[in-house]
Design an enzyme around this catalytic site. Structure first.
Site, short mmCIF file in Angstrom:
data_model
loop_
_atom_site.label_atom_id
_atom_site.label_comp_id
_atom_site.label_asym_id
_atom_site.label_seq_id
_atom_site.Cartn_x
_atom_site.Cartn_y
_atom_site.Cartn_z
N GLU A 276 0.85 -1.20 0.00
CA GLU A 276 0.00 0.00 0.00
C GLU A 276 0.88 1.24 0.00
OE1 GLU A 276 -1.87 -0.26 3.80
OE2 GLU A 276 -3.01 -2.05 3.29
N LYS B 87 2.45 4.56 1.33
CA LYS B 87 2.61 5.11 2.68
C LYS B 87 2.30 6.60 2.62
CE LYS B 87 5.63 5.13 6.68
NZ LYS B 87 5.55 6.54 7.00
N ASP C 76 1.86 10.36 3.56
CA ASP C 76 2.59 11.27 4.44
C ASP C 76 1.61 12.26 5.06
OD1 ASP C 76 4.71 12.28 5.73
OD2 ASP C 76 5.57 13.34 4.03
N TYR D 126 -6.48 2.35 6.58
CA TYR D 126 -5.60 1.25 6.14
C TYR D 126 -5.42 0.13 7.16
CZ TYR D 126 -2.38 4.52 8.47
OH TYR D 126 -1.80 5.40 9.33
N LYS E 223 10.94 2.67 2.19
CA LYS E 223 11.02 4.12 2.01
C LYS E 223 11.56 4.48 0.64
CE LYS E 223 9.56 5.89 5.90
NZ LYS E 223 10.39 6.82 6.61
N CYS F 281 35.85 19.17 26.47
CA CYS F 281 34.41 19.36 26.33
C CYS F 281 34.10 20.86 26.26
CB CYS F 281 33.71 18.73 27.53
SG CYS F 281 31.96 19.15 27.63
N CYS G 212 32.14 21.98 29.64
CA CYS G 212 32.70 22.02 31.00
C CYS G 212 34.22 22.04 31.01
CB CYS G 212 32.18 20.85 31.84
SG CYS G 212 32.83 19.25 31.34
N CYS H 12 33.01 13.37 26.73
CA CYS H 12 33.42 14.25 27.82
C CYS H 12 33.57 13.40 29.07
CB CYS H 12 32.34 15.31 28.02
SG CYS H 12 32.34 16.06 29.64
N CYS I 84 29.51 18.17 34.40
CA CYS I 84 29.29 18.78 33.07
C CYS I 84 27.85 19.26 32.93
CB CYS I 84 29.61 17.77 31.98
SG CYS I 84 29.28 18.44 30.33
S1 IVH Z 1 0.05 0.61 8.99
C1 IVH Z 1 0.19 -1.68 12.66
N1 IVH Z 1 -0.31 1.58 6.58
O1 IVH Z 1 3.08 5.48 8.81
C2 IVH Z 1 0.35 -0.93 11.42
N2 IVH Z 1 0.66 3.01 8.22
O2 IVH Z 1 5.70 5.12 9.97
C3 IVH Z 1 0.51 0.54 11.65
N3 IVH Z 1 1.16 5.28 7.45
O3 IVH Z 1 1.99 5.47 12.14
C4 IVH Z 1 0.52 1.40 10.49
N4 IVH Z 1 0.41 5.01 5.38
O4 IVH Z 1 0.76 6.97 10.45
C5 IVH Z 1 0.14 1.83 7.82
N5 IVH Z 1 -0.71 2.31 4.41
C6 IVH Z 1 -0.28 2.56 5.64
C7 IVH Z 1 0.26 3.82 6.03
C8 IVH Z 1 0.72 4.00 7.33
C9 IVH Z 1 0.95 5.85 6.25
C10 IVH Z 1 1.77 5.94 8.61
C11 IVH Z 1 1.08 5.72 9.93
C12 IVH Z 1 2.10 5.07 10.81
C13 IVH Z 1 3.37 5.53 10.18
C14 IVH Z 1 4.54 4.64 10.51
#
Ligand code: IVH
Length: 689
Positions: free
Chosen positions: A122, A124, A126, A233, A320, A414, A417, A432, A438
Site C-alpha cells: 500500500e 505510505k 505522508d 488502512y 522508504k 568538552c 565544562c 566528555c 558537566c
Molecule cells: S500501517 C500496525 N499503513 O506510517 C500498522 N501506516 O511510519 C501501523 N502510514 O503510524 C501502520 N500510510 O501513520 C500503515 N498504508 C499505511 C500507512 C501508514 C501511512 C503511517 C502511519 C504510521 C506511520 C509509521
C-alpha cells in the site's frame, strides 16, 4: 463601571465576548504556537471571566474556558487511551532489506520452502495518523496517535472532514476502529497557502504540516475551513472478526464508505520491486504525498502469530523512497554534548528546503565521519533528508572550493565544562569525562527525562530546562517534583519570570503533578541509561516488575557468575554490552541517590503487561527446551512474553515451567531434579489458549 453594575443582558454579552477572545488566544497559543498577547494580558482576561461567572453563575457552561483549560492544561485536547495501541512501522531502504524482512517472517513462522508469503503493498501516506472509532455504526470518537498508548481527542475536528463517514451501513460491526491517515491533497494545499498569503497569514511548509496544523485547532470551525481528507488502512478494536486477509479488510472498509488507497498483492521480492518502481514513477502524479510503500502480510492469522516487537508489528514494514537531496553551503561546525557525554559535530548550513522541510543543521556524527567525508568549513555540500531522520551530509562538492575553506579541528576538551574529551578503546565516539560536573550532560539528561516517551512533561521544554538548570531551580530529576513546594513563599516565583504568568505557572505544576504516577517502563527509559531505549526499558519492566526488583537484581548481577547475571542476559536483546551499562548504572552511588530521591516523590506503577494480562502464565518464568513442532522457538518466546511471562534461558529454582519439545536434554534433566513443572508443547498451548 464595576462588574456589579452589569445587568444580566450586559453580563451575558460580555461573557460571550470574553469566551470568544480567550478561545482565540488559546488557539493561537496552543494550535499555532503563535500568541498575540502576553501571558499577563491573557491572565487578565481569564480573571475577568472567572469574576463574571462568580457573579452570574448561570453563565457558566461546561465548555466555558474556566471549566475546560484547567482540565487539559497543556494542549487543550482531552487525552484518550487507545483500546488497541497505535503502532509505528520499521523501515527498509533496499531490495536486500526487503528480502531480509520476508526472510525474518519465514523463519519466525517456520515456513517451508514452497510456502508463499503474500504481501499487500500500500502507499505510505505522508500525513497524520488517526483512529476513528464507530460505535453502533456512528462515529463516536477520533483520536491522534500520541505516544501510541494515549492520544488526543480530536472528534469535533474530524467530524468536519468531508470524506469521513459519520455513520456506517447496517452490516458494519457494533464496534469498529479504523486506523488511517489524515492528509491534505497537493492542489488543496497550494490553494490553502494562496488563501493564507492573501489573508496575510503564515504559509505552511508542506501538506503534512498543513494537515497537522489544521487538525490541532481548538476551534473546529477553523478545521472545517481546511481541505482535509482521510484514508483508512488498518483496524483497531473490533467487536467481531470480518476478514481473513488484509485485502478483505480493505474491501470491507471500502464497501462501508471508508476512503481507501489502491494496493497490490505481491508474492515475491521481484513483484515487490516491480511495484515499487511503478509507484515511484507514478508518485509525482498522485494528488497526495507518499514517502514509501507499506508491506503487510496478507494472512491475518499469520499477522496474529507474528505479533509485535516493541512499537512496530513484525508483519509489516515501510519501504522508504530514496532521500531527497539538495546543495548548500556549510558555514560552520558546532559541537553538541549529549546526555552520555558524546561530543557530536553538527554542521551549520545555509538554510535550504529539502523535501519540503527547511533545513539549517545536519549531523556529522563523529570525528572519523568528518575526516572520511573530508568536510571543511565553507564547503559546498550535498545534504539529504529521509523520513524523520536528522538531515545528513552526503558529500562535499570539491570542485566548488576556492581555497578559503578551513579544516575543522576536533576539540580534545568538552566545550561545555572543559573536561578532557577522550575516545575509549575502539569507540568512534569522543566523550566528555566531566560526568556529573558537566552542565551539558546534566541538562541533556534532564531533557531526556521529561521527553515524550519518558515522563512526557508538557511545559518543560528544552529552553526552560536550560534556564531552570542555569538558575539552580532544577539540577537533578527529583528537583522537578519539589519545584512547586520550593516556589511557595519565594521572592522570585516562576510566575514572575519573563514570559511567565499565573496561568502558565499553574499549568506547569499541573502537568508535573500529573506525572507523579508513572509506568515502570517509562521510568526506566527516563533514567537515560546508555543503550537502554524504549524497547529495552519495556523488556526490563516486564522481567523485573518493580524498580526495587530491578535495582537489587542489577546490584546482584555485578557478579557475572550469579544467577542474576544469567537472568539478565537471557532477556531478549540484552547482551553483555547492554548488561554492563545497566550494571554500571546501578553500581554508581550518585545514581542510586537520584533513584532514592525520586522514589520519595513518585508512585511508580508495576509493569502494565503483567497487570492487564489475565493469562495463567502472566508473571511466570518459563524455559523452552528441545525442538518444538508447532511453532518456532522465537515465536514461542514472543508469545509467552506478550502474555506477561518471563522467558529464561536457564532452569533454576525460580523457574515455574519448563516446556520440553523433542530431544530435550540437560535442561529437562535439571527441571526434574529441582522439581520444576514440565509441560509438553501441547500442554503449554492449552495453558495459553
Ligand atoms: S500501517 C500496525 N499503513 O506510517 C500498522 N501506516 O511510519 C501501523 N502510514 O503510524 C501502520 N500510510 O501513520 C500503515 N498504508 C499505511 C500507512 C501508514 C501511512 C503511517 C502511519 C504510521 C506511520 C509509521
Amino acid at each position: 463601571m464595576s462588574l456589579f453594575d452589569l445587568d444580566a443582558e450586559d453580563a451575558k454579552a460580555r461573557h460571550a465576548a470574553l469566551v470568544r477572545e480567550i478561545r482565540k488566544h488559546d488557539a493561537l497559543y496552543h494550535g499555532e504556537d503563535n500568541p498575540e498577547i502576553s501571558d499577563a494580558e491573557y491572565d487578565k482576561l481569564r480573571q475577568e471571566l472567572e469574576k463574571l461567572e462568580a457573579e452570574h453563575p448561570e453563565l457558566t457552561t461546561p465548555d466555558s474556558p474556566t471549566q475546560t483549560v484547567g482540565a487539559a492544561p497543556s494542549s487543550g485536547f482531552k487525552k484518550v487511551r487507545h483500546a488497541v495501541p497505535m503502532l509505528s512501522l520499521s523501515n527498509v531502504f533496499s531490495e536486500e532489506e526487503a528480502e531480509d524482512f520476508i526472510g525474518r517472517i519465514r523463519r519466525f513462522l517456520g515456513l517451508g520452502e514452497d510456502e508463499i508469503v503474500e504481501l499487500a503493498a500500500e502507499p505510505k501516506i505522508d500525513g497524520l495518523s488517526c483512529s476513528l472509532r464507530y460505535e453502533n455504526r456512528k462515529l463516536a470518537m477520533a483520536a491522534t496517535r500520541g505516544d501510541g498508548a494515549e492520544g488526543e481527542d480530536i472528534t469535533e475536528n474530524v467530524k468536519t472532514i468531508q470524506n469521513v463517514p459519520q455513520s456506517l451501513p447496517n452490516d458494519a460491526p457494533d464496534i469498529l476502529e479504523v486506523r488511517g491517515e489524515i492528509y491534505m491533497g497537493r492542489h488543496d494545499f497550494e490553494a490553502l497557502n494562496k488563501r493564507q498569503i492573501e489573508a496575510g497569514k503564515q504559509i505552511f511548509a508542506n501538506p503534512r504540516n498543513a494537515a497537522a496544523g489544521s487538525v490541532r485547532q481548538l476551534d473546529s470551525t477553523i478545521t472545517a475551513d481546511r481541505p482535509l481528507k482521510f484514508f483508512g488502512y488498518a483496524l483497531g478494536e473490533i467487536s467481531e472478526n470480518f476478514a481473513e486477509t488484509q485485502e478483505e479488510i480493505r474491501q470491507k472498509l471500502a464497501a462501508w464508505g471508508i476512503p481507501e488507497t489502491p494496493y497490490k498483492l505481491c508474492r515475491s521480492v521481484s513483484e515487490i520491486m516491480e511495484n515499487y518502481q511503478a509507484v515511484l514513477e507514478a508518485r509525482a502524479d498522485l494528488d497526495y504525498e507518499i514517502d514509501g510503500i507499506v508491506y503487510k502480510v496478507n494472512r491475518l492469522d499469520w499477522q496474529e502469530r507474528l505479533g509485535f516487537v516493541s512499537r512496530a508489528p513484525r508483519w509489516a514494514t515501510a519501504h522508504k523512497f530514496p532521500a531527497e537531496q539538495a546543495v548548500t553551503k556549510l558555514n560552520g561546525i558546532d559541537i553538541q554534548v549529549g546526555r552520555t557525554g558524546a561530543l557530536t559535530p553538527v554542521a551549520r548550513l545555509e538554510q535550504i528546503t529539502v523535501g519540503g522541510v527547511v533545513v539549517s543543521n545536519a549531523t556529522l556524527h563523529n570525528k572519523d565521519e568528518i575526516e572520511r567525508k573530508g568536510v571543511r568549513i565553507g564547503d559546498t555540500v550535498v545534504v539529504q533528508r529521509a523520513g524523520d531522520v536528522i538531515p545528513q551530509i552526503v558529500k562535499v562538492l570539491e570542485d566548488k572550493r576556492d581555497g578559503s575553506e578551513k579544516e575543522f579541528i576536533f576539540p580534545d576538551t568538552c566545550p561545555a565544562c572543559g573536561s578532557l574529551a577522550i575516545r575509549e578503546g575502539g569507540d568512534v565516539v569522543t566523550r566528555c569525562t566531566g560526568g556529573l560536573i558537566c552542565p551539558a550532560q546534566a541538562t541533556e539528561r534532564l531533557k531526556h527525562f521529561v521527553s515524550r516517551l519518558a515522563f512526557d512533561i508538557e511545559g518543560l521544554g528544552s529552553k526552560i530546562i536550560e534556564q531552570f538548570y542555569e538558575d539552580g531551580l532544577i539540577k537533578s530529576p527529583a528537583d522537578i517534583f519539589t519545584l512547586e513546594e520550593r516556589n511557595k513563599g519565594t521572592l522570585t516565583p516562576i510566575r514572575a519570570r519573563e514570559g511567565w504568568g499565573d496561568l502558565s505557572e499553574k499549568n506547569l505544576f499541573a502537568s508535573i503533578n500529573e506525572r507523579r504516577n508513572i509506568a515502570l517502563n517509562r521510568f526506566i527509559y527516563a533514567l537515560g541509561i546508555r543503550q537502554v531505549g524504549e524497547a529495552t526499558a519495556k523488556r526490563l519492566a516486564g522481567a523485573y516488575g518493580t524498580i526495587e526488583n530491578l535495582k537489587s537484581a542489577m546490584i546482584a548481577a555485578q557478579n557475572h557468575e550469579s544467577e542474576a547475571y544469567a537472568d539478565l542476559i537471557a532477556i531478549e536483546d540484552i547482551g553483555p554490552a547492554v548488561a554492563d551499562d545497566l550494571i554500571g548504572f546501578f553500581s554508581e552511588d550518585h545514581n542510586l541517590e537520584v533513584l532514592d530521591a525520586l522514589a520519595l516523590q513518585l508512585d511508580i506503577q508495576p509493569f502494565e503487561a503483567l497487570r492487564i494480562s489475565d493469562s495463567a502464565v502472566a508473571g511466570k518464568t518459563v524455559v523452552f527446551t528441545g525442538t518444538l513442532s508447532k511453532m518456532t522457538r522465537q515465536e514461542a518466546k514472543a508469545k509467552a512474553e506478550s502474555l506477561g511471562a518471563k522467558v529464561s534461558g536457564s532452569v533454576s529454582k525460580k523457574t515455574d515451567y519448563v516446556v520440553a519439545g523433542e530431544d530435550a536434554g540437560s535442561k529437562l534433566k535439571k527441571a526434574n531434579e529441582l522439581g520444576v513443572t514440565v509441560l509438553s508443547e501441547d500442554e503449554w498451548l492449552d495453558m495459553i489458549a
